[in-house]
Structure formats: C-alpha cells, structure tokens
Enzyme design. Structure first.
Site, PDB file in Angstrom:
ATOM      1  N   HIS A   1      -2.902   3.324  -5.964  1.00 38.19           N
ATOM      2  CA  HIS A   1      -3.464   2.110  -5.356  1.00 38.19           C
ATOM      3  C   HIS A   1      -3.774   1.041  -6.402  1.00 38.19           C
ATOM      4  O   HIS A   1      -3.814  -0.149  -6.094  1.00 38.19           O
ATOM      5  CB  HIS A   1      -4.727   2.458  -4.561  1.00 38.19           C
ATOM      6  CG  HIS A   1      -5.155   1.372  -3.624  1.00 38.19           C
ATOM      7  ND1 HIS A   1      -4.415   1.014  -2.514  1.00 38.19           N
ATOM      8  CD2 HIS A   1      -6.223   0.531  -3.647  1.00 38.19           C
ATOM      9  CE1 HIS A   1      -5.030   0.012  -1.887  1.00 38.19           C
ATOM     10  NE2 HIS A   1      -6.122  -0.295  -2.560  1.00 38.19           N
TER      11      HIS A   1
ATOM     12  N   TYR B   1     -10.530  -9.000  -5.764  1.00 37.83           N
ATOM     13  CA  TYR B   1      -9.583  -9.063  -6.879  1.00 37.83           C
ATOM     14  C   TYR B   1      -9.821 -10.240  -7.821  1.00 37.83           C
ATOM     15  O   TYR B   1      -9.094 -10.413  -8.780  1.00 37.83           O
ATOM     16  CB  TYR B   1      -8.148  -9.154  -6.324  1.00 37.83           C
ATOM     17  CG  TYR B   1      -7.773  -7.940  -5.517  1.00 37.83           C
ATOM     18  CD1 TYR B   1      -7.506  -6.723  -6.145  1.00 37.83           C
ATOM     19  CD2 TYR B   1      -7.700  -7.996  -4.134  1.00 37.83           C
ATOM     20  CE1 TYR B   1      -7.175  -5.598  -5.409  1.00 37.83           C
ATOM     21  CE2 TYR B   1      -7.361  -6.875  -3.385  1.00 37.83           C
ATOM     22  CZ  TYR B   1      -7.107  -5.696  -4.027  1.00 37.83           C
ATOM     23  OH  TYR B   1      -6.784  -4.575  -3.303  1.00 37.83           O
TER      24      TYR B   1
ATOM     25  N   HIS C   1      -4.312  -8.628   4.117  1.00 36.33           N
ATOM     26  CA  HIS C   1      -5.742  -8.453   4.402  1.00 36.33           C
ATOM     27  C   HIS C   1      -6.113  -9.246   5.655  1.00 36.33           C
ATOM     28  O   HIS C   1      -5.733 -10.412   5.774  1.00 36.33           O
ATOM     29  CB  HIS C   1      -6.595  -8.992   3.248  1.00 36.33           C
ATOM     30  CG  HIS C   1      -6.625  -8.110   2.050  1.00 36.33           C
ATOM     31  ND1 HIS C   1      -6.897  -8.568   0.780  1.00 36.33           N
ATOM     32  CD2 HIS C   1      -6.412  -6.775   1.917  1.00 36.33           C
ATOM     33  CE1 HIS C   1      -6.849  -7.560  -0.069  1.00 36.33           C
ATOM     34  NE2 HIS C   1      -6.551  -6.466   0.591  1.00 36.33           N
TER      35      HIS C   1
ATOM     36  N   ARG D   1       0.853  -1.190   0.000  1.00 39.95           N
ATOM     37  CA  ARG D   1       0.000   0.000   0.000  1.00 39.95           C
ATOM     38  C   ARG D   1       0.889   1.240   0.000  1.00 39.95           C
ATOM     39  O   ARG D   1       2.045   1.179   0.414  1.00 39.95           O
ATOM     40  CB  ARG D   1      -0.869   0.044   1.265  1.00 39.95           C
ATOM     41  CG  ARG D   1      -1.823  -1.119   1.434  1.00 39.95           C
ATOM     42  CD  ARG D   1      -2.536  -0.992   2.785  1.00 39.95           C
ATOM     43  NE  ARG D   1      -3.552  -2.021   2.986  1.00 39.95           N
ATOM     44  CZ  ARG D   1      -3.368  -3.156   3.641  1.00 39.95           C
ATOM     45  NH1 ARG D   1      -2.176  -3.437   4.169  1.00 39.95           N
ATOM     46  NH2 ARG D   1      -4.349  -4.031   3.794  1.00 39.95           N
TER      47      ARG D   1
ATOM     48  N   ARG E   1      -1.401  -1.892  -6.745  1.00 45.25           N
ATOM     49  CA  ARG E   1      -1.631  -3.010  -5.820  1.00 45.25           C
ATOM     50  C   ARG E   1      -2.711  -3.933  -6.387  1.00 45.25           C
ATOM     51  O   ARG E   1      -2.600  -5.153  -6.311  1.00 45.25           O
ATOM     52  CB  ARG E   1      -2.029  -2.423  -4.463  1.00 45.25           C
ATOM     53  CG  ARG E   1      -2.248  -3.429  -3.349  1.00 45.25           C
ATOM     54  CD  ARG E   1      -2.387  -2.644  -2.054  1.00 45.25           C
ATOM     55  NE  ARG E   1      -3.302  -3.258  -1.113  1.00 45.25           N
ATOM     56  CZ  ARG E   1      -2.954  -4.149  -0.192  1.00 45.25           C
ATOM     57  NH1 ARG E   1      -1.718  -4.564  -0.104  1.00 45.25           N
ATOM     58  NH2 ARG E   1      -3.848  -4.632   0.647  1.00 45.25           N
TER      59      ARG E   1
ATOM     60  N   LYS F   1      -1.820  -2.415   7.779  1.00 41.51           N
ATOM     61  CA  LYS F   1      -3.046  -2.005   8.470  1.00 41.51           C
ATOM     62  C   LYS F   1      -3.264  -2.873   9.698  1.00 41.51           C
ATOM     63  O   LYS F   1      -2.865  -4.037   9.713  1.00 41.51           O
ATOM     64  CB  LYS F   1      -4.243  -2.180   7.525  1.00 41.51           C
ATOM     65  CG  LYS F   1      -4.601  -0.921   6.755  1.00 41.51           C
ATOM     66  CD  LYS F   1      -5.900  -1.127   6.040  1.00 41.51           C
ATOM     67  CE  LYS F   1      -6.312   0.133   5.293  1.00 41.51           C
ATOM     68  NZ  LYS F   1      -7.531  -0.084   4.510  1.00 41.51           N
TER      69      LYS F   1
END
Length: 308
Positions: A247, A282, A273, A148, A250, A172
């Site tokens: 982004h 995706y 994730h 990211r 990615r 994250k």
C-alpha cells in the site's frame, strides 16, 4: 465455543447476505466475518438482544491488550457496528450496542511511510524471478498510477484501452474511474500482457494470473511485495528497516504528484477517494520544503530595532 457459534448462525448468514447486497468486496466480507466470529466468541453464549455497549467495549479492550494496532482495533469496531447495523436493517434487532463508542486515536503525527523517486527506482530494481514482467507491471500500476492492491487484483483484460492508453479501474464504493497509463509504464504493461500466464479456465478474464492459473490474489500481491521489500532493504540493519507494504507504493504515487504541483482535487480523482479529507493525508511536507518556503520570504525589519 463452536456450539455457541451455531446459536448465531442465522445472524452471521444474514450479515453475509447484507454485505453482498451492499456491494462489499469478497475480501472485506471475509475480514468482517472473521472479526464477527471473534466478537461472538467473546460473548460466551449470550443472546444478541442482551448485548450491551459494555460487552462491545470489553471485547475491543481485550483486542487492544492482545497487542494489535489502533487501526486494527478500529476495523474490528467497524465490523461489529456494521454487523448490528445490518441486523437492524434486516429487522432482526432494534439496537446497535456498538454505536457511540469512540474510535482509538491513531497516531496522526507519525511520519508517513512512502518511497521517494530514487527509492522507488531501487525498489523496482529489486523485482526479480520467473514472473518479473508480471510483478513489475503490478508495482508500476501501484506506484505510478496509484492503484490499490484490491484494484490490481480485480483488473480484467478489457479494462485496458491500448489506443487511448487508459485503464478502467473498479474502486472502493463500487465506483469506476479512468486512469491514464503513463507513456513510460505502457511498454511494461504491454509486455506483462504478452507474457500473461495461461489461465486454468479458458474464460478467465483476469489481467494478472498466478502460477496456479487463477486470478492473482490480494494476498499473493502482498506477499510478492513483502519479498521485494525484503530484498530492497537487505543492506539495511534490521533495527532500521522501515515498515513498507504494498500500500505504501500508492502513498508514494500521491506524494510525488503533490510535490510536482498537482492540485488536491486531481489527486483525489486519480486515487478514487470519495472524500478530499482522505487525500489530505498525503500532503506531508518535509523540513527541507518548509525551509525553502521560509527562505522565499522577503523579511524587512526597520533598522535599530534589535535591542543590544
């Protein structure tokens, strides 16, 4: 309007303390505080303990009418909900008027924007200028390792293990993950580190340094990407240009992996994730792939069943 802001000073301060304690990134803190400032301005000086769901919906409606996307409207809703959640946890208030409000439906059927491998090569060829080596490394980390923008921004020199060809990424949810550095990417990363600009502070550990001698900012990376995408699409008529952003690199990484047969769980780990549901975004399949799959079916229909 500014006078009203002073009335909410304690709550805004409390929210900031809560976000810092919860481990929100400085970028998220800044975004949420800006949203909250906008929301509080819309209240016209009302006391927070008299705010009802109606006031929150009214604010979100005005946000939508100003022309922002559903995704932005949903983020502002999340900011307000988070604000009241923080005040409840800190025992300043007892009710969250933003709870139970439905999210705007974002267009899930919209064709996802990503670059295929030939597009990626053309995009990387559009990287130029004085800091080409640094910028190329940044884009390679995003397009061939799935980082990211914020993760590239927070990378430090010691996060790269040259011997193991591995990168330690702080993602994250304050989670670390190790991402292997592909053999073809390693020389570009090594070169970028050799050419690393001199930081303004001698103790600066950032892997990527801006021309001002500071850690390359998220905004800085986004701007470099926007300029490169402009060059990449220079020959495309304005009406047909696609809404590319940093982004999307990615997105391209995830799409390439899945098309090459990587399983969803592995891709989830590489992307960092927390939920596999996020990774399934995706798994877009093209018409060509559908046709190829259908052509593999051995269809045997008894003769004489077709009515003439």
């Amino acid at each position: 309007m500014n006078d009203w802001m002073e009335d909410y000073e304690e709550e805004r301060e409390a929210f900031l303390i809560w976000m810092k304690d919860a481990g929100y990134t400085p970028y998220t803190q800044k975004s949420y505080l800006a949203d909250i400032r906008q929301f509080l301005s819309s209240l016209g000086g009302k006391k927070l303990d008299t705010v009802k769901k109606l006031h929150v919906v009214s604010y979100l409606t005005s946000v939508r009418e100003s022309g922002v996307s559903d995704a932005t409207r949903n983020r502002k809703h999340a900011s307000v909900s988070c604000f009241f959640k923080a005040l409840i946890e800190l025992e300043l208030y007892s009710v969250n008027p933003a709870a139970g409000i439905k999210k705007s439906k974002t267009d899930k059927n919209r064709e996802p924007v990503y670059l295929d491998e030939s597009d990626l090569q053309r995009f990387l060829s559009a990287v130029e200028g004085k800091y080409k080596g640094r910028n190329l490394a940044v884009f390679l980390l995003m397009s061939y390792m799935g980082l990211r923008v914020g993760e590239v921004h927070t990378l430090n020199m010691n996060d790269y293990n040259v011997e193991r060809r591995s990168l330690r990424v702080f993602g994250k949810g304050r989670k670390w993950r190790n991402v292997p550095v592909p053999e073809d990417v390693a020389p570009f990363l090594d070169q970028a580190l050799e050419e690393r600009l001199d930081p303004w502070r001698s103790k600066e550990e950032a892997m990527f340094i801006s021309q001002k001698g500071r850690r390359l900012s998220i905004r800085g990376i986004q701007q470099i990407a926007a300029q490169t995408f402009d060059r990449f699409q220079a020959q495309v008529p304005a009406a047909h240009r696609r809404p590319y952003s940093s982004h999307k690199l990615r997105h391209s990484f995830a799409t390439m992996l899945l098309r090459k047969g990587a399983d969803l769980r592995t891709v989830q780990e590489l992307l960092g994730h927390s939920s596999i549901q996020t990774t399934t975004v995706y798994t877009h399949i093209t018409s060509r792939e559908k046709e190829e799959a259908m052509s593999r079916l051995q269809i045997r229909i008894p003769e004489n069943t077709l009515q003439h």
